[in-house]
Design an enzyme around this catalytic site. Sequence first.
Site, mmCIF file in Angstrom:
data_model
loop_
_atom_site.group_PDB
_atom_site.id
_atom_site.type_symbol
_atom_site.label_atom_id
_atom_site.label_comp_id
_atom_site.label_asym_id
_atom_site.label_seq_id
_atom_site.Cartn_x
_atom_site.Cartn_y
_atom_site.Cartn_z
ATOM 1 C CD GLU B 47 -17.278 -4.452 -0.267
ATOM 2 O OE1 GLU B 47 -16.307 -4.878 0.695
ATOM 3 O OE2 GLU B 47 -17.871 -5.039 -1.110
ATOM 4 C CE LYS B 114 -17.878 -7.861 -3.262
ATOM 5 N NZ LYS B 114 -18.283 -7.624 -2.004
ATOM 6 C CB CYS B 150 -14.403 -7.149 -0.978
ATOM 7 S SG CYS B 150 -14.440 -7.460 0.747
#
Lengths: 541, 541
Positions: B47, B114, B150
């Site tokens: 990430e 994300k 994540c």
Amino acid sequence: MGESSLRIALAQLNVWVGDIEGNARQMMEAAATARDRDHADIVAFPEMALLGYPPDDLLLRRGLPDAIESALALLTEQLTGITAVVGYPEYAGEDIYNAAAVISDGERVAHYRKQCLPNYGVFDERRHYRSGDAPCVFELGKRRIGVTICEDIWEQGPAAQAKAAGAEVLINLNASPFHVEKQGEREGLLAQRAKANDLAICYVNCVGGQDELVFDGRSCAVDRSGQLTLRAPAFESGVFCVDTQAQSGTQGTPSIVAEESDEALIYDALVRATRDYVDRNGFPGALIGASGGIDSALAMAIAADALGGDRVWAVSMPSRYTADISNVDAADQAERMGVHYDELPIEDGFSALLNTLAPLFGDREPDTAEENLQSRIRGALLMSLSNKFGHVVLATGNKSEMAVGYATLYGDMCGGFAPLKDVYKTWVYRLAKFRNTRGDVIPERVITRPPSAELRDDQADTDTLPEYDVLDPIIEAYVEDGESIEGICARGFAEDDVRQVAGLIRRNEYKRRQAAPGPKVTRRAFGRDRRYPITAVYGDL
Amino acid sequence: MGESSLRIALAQLNVWVGDIEGNARQMMEAAATARDRDHADIVAFPEMALLGYPPDDLLLRRGLPDAIESALALLTEQLTGITAVVGYPEYAGEDIYNAAAVISDGERVAHYRKQCLPNYGVFDERRHYRSGDAPCVFELGKRRIGVTICEDIWEQGPAAQAKAAGAEVLINLNASPFHVEKQGEREGLLAQRAKANDLAICYVNCVGGQDELVFDGRSCAVDRSGQLTLRAPAFESGVFCVDTQAQSGTQGTPSIVAEESDEALIYDALVRATRDYVDRNGFPGALIGASGGIDSALAMAIAADALGGDRVWAVSMPSRYTADISNVDAADQAERMGVHYDELPIEDGFSALLNTLAPLFGDREPDTAEENLQSRIRGALLMSLSNKFGHVVLATGNKSEMAVGYATLYGDMCGGFAPLKDVYKTWVYRLAKFRNTRGDVIPERVITRPPSAELRDDQADTDTLPEYDVLDPIIEAYVEDGESIEGICARGFAEDDVRQVAGLIRRNEYKRRQAAPGPKVTRRAFGRDRRYPITAVYGDL
């Protein structure tokens, strides 16, 4: 209450984070004033008034929901004869809301959950709160009153939503921290929202210092046309009323406190913040290292104005490099302000520690090591007095120094609170001159002599830094605007200066991370308002 | 690549916040390894690998969008012969996304934003990023690969959404910081998500220290049945491959590094964090005040393991209260580890400063003022050496001390980095014993003698604090669990102890605010992980 007239009291309180019982007591007293003195129909309290703002992770303590619920139940029972709008944290299962309860005749008659949660600058609301999605409009007599909270009014949705749900008047609860030029932004915005929605708006804010923030109050109101009808004073608590009519949204004479100068507002902000920090943390008084320079002179004035001269202890700690006039001027100001004054020469300690270090220093040239050692001895002496007598040390560094690292970590950076942390050096001079307009306390020579750290012979700040009238605007562009090197040069500054200053700002993040808290007064302060990594490479950005 | 077989390389890199060019170079090297050495089809980076994590307000710098775009363009041009999944910040007008670009044959073929943005604990992602809302699934050969980032995998939605969009394998990019017991949580979760969605999952994490965080790597993969097929080592960078088949989601021999003990993991975390802090901030080495106690002994071991003994400088600074064995033991360990060792007695400086203070102290009894002065002289001496020679001072305080304030601000708290800041005293002993299993470096007597600050005659920590095996679990309950006084008593601790400890924790927030950063290794560390007001009243909560 007449059919169309409504009197709303804005309780501009200085609540205290975590002191739920004390805050509830303050709220009951203010409600009694609003009811008995002012004959108000409604009393509105600031955002989160029951717990204080910002509570940060205190919100996560397991014991908090019960304590809040008990206090709210008590308020509901005891707040009689007036309708109250109470800001508090609402616990709903696993979720927490930044909420308001409307209390009337022993019941919670309406309820609001803040919809717009600020999560920028000094704010971290999405760390703890969920967003509400519904308007809150309650009836009183024939009038319909909407409720929103702080950031809600900075976006278009919630006011329009309240209007659509029938509100004629909107009460907006705030915990809005001070920075320079803030009130103009607030009042401009309120006028715009009022006109756009044909809605009178009452804006109630808290006052008081809370670590890195200082709340300025200046609660205000606008009528449906956006005309200002109330502006309460800055930095003072009190209950202030506004009347609204069904027709115009206002009646009677507007009560508008005149706006003070930026110098007065910032000075008063620093006094308020310092007083609340010292008093609420239970210190008998404040200690200041008085160098005879402009920073410690201004800090001494602020401390004496905040606490009274008899609670301030100025200690001059001269070295072999200190000019005589430095001690004379510091003592002079202390006498003018009724401040305790002592001198502790550092020569013996400095010599002893230089001797201790001599075997390891060898024949290396004197450099910042010897300069900083003097500053650290002073820090240790002040902290020794603090430990022995209980006074808190006030660090006297300003924003320009914090930016470029022109301060000694564990030396002059020692202290529990740093009143000037967000004040540029050029503003230190402006505030010193301003303070003297209220009474001549800072000796003229302190303001006119060239600034020097006096850590070696003939030292001047400009030996290593650009002039402050160049330095400060570069810092402002880099720190407050996040401007790139290229962008700052385009504003007319020399590239060498810009690169030097930006490099110093980057390299001194580690010092700022260990600095005492101080009150935010600019658009972007060091501390919770500006969060940078220490370990980072970002040269030109 | 066979029709049904796919080799994915997980590039477990130690990127550096802000060093966009350096990070891009590391990524190109890792991609070359994955392509040429491992014959991988895809290389996945952590990430935000292009900028480093967490960048915090660096994201707001005006120059950043252009710098990111240039680097991404360069990667797109130069990453050939392999498909790459690159984490980076995407600037889209006023919005920023925590994003991933899929790069193949000189083009950006797919793109992900994300969706789940953590904003708790050490995370502040909603401060900067907006959420995406769409899945990302790209095709390679006959295979369909999903991408998430994540926190996305910690919620149910994004994996299910990727599966619904046709993904057979999911690559999850991470910047997941270490704390004890974290890997079990991760692998348990991955197994659950894989099974629930019939989806193989590859989890790539970064390594390295970044101020208060240390990333442990331990990239891993599970097949569609949730079976672990890869676990990379902790705290080491490298490129690690996993093969997935269309049928089972895995093939070949699983490559699973054995899990180490908690002691080994924490010790290695502290070594990694210390090395990266010292090296990346450009220090030639580290200075440690070596008291002969267990904390400085463990800190010396960590520093020497991180930097090599020749870059560590231990300085003993005995006073009239220091036992001879303290110096002997510190010197002994320094010799065993090849650490430079010097002694600087503080008696002369201490006497000189006591004399300076005598006129103000008068005949008051000695108290913490005199104790802290010794500690502050030591701090000033270490900082003088740091200023003169450039080494960074490592503060040696542990979490138990940080909690209850058993440390001197500007004294033993001096330092740029605090390796033990999140290590309880009871764990300091465990880690010291553990380190000796790798080679006997800490003298036995340091581990067995009762702990003392040696700031007055016959002082012992237990004079003013409960035993550490009582103190530490109370701190853990109060700090890590946010448990109330009542709740901690219910766990079987004496109310007096609990109230004393909780009171000390509350009252010492001001010290922690000025403490050096140190690496998080527990569920809840002091610092960015736990944000409390200084000025606050919250007694029993």
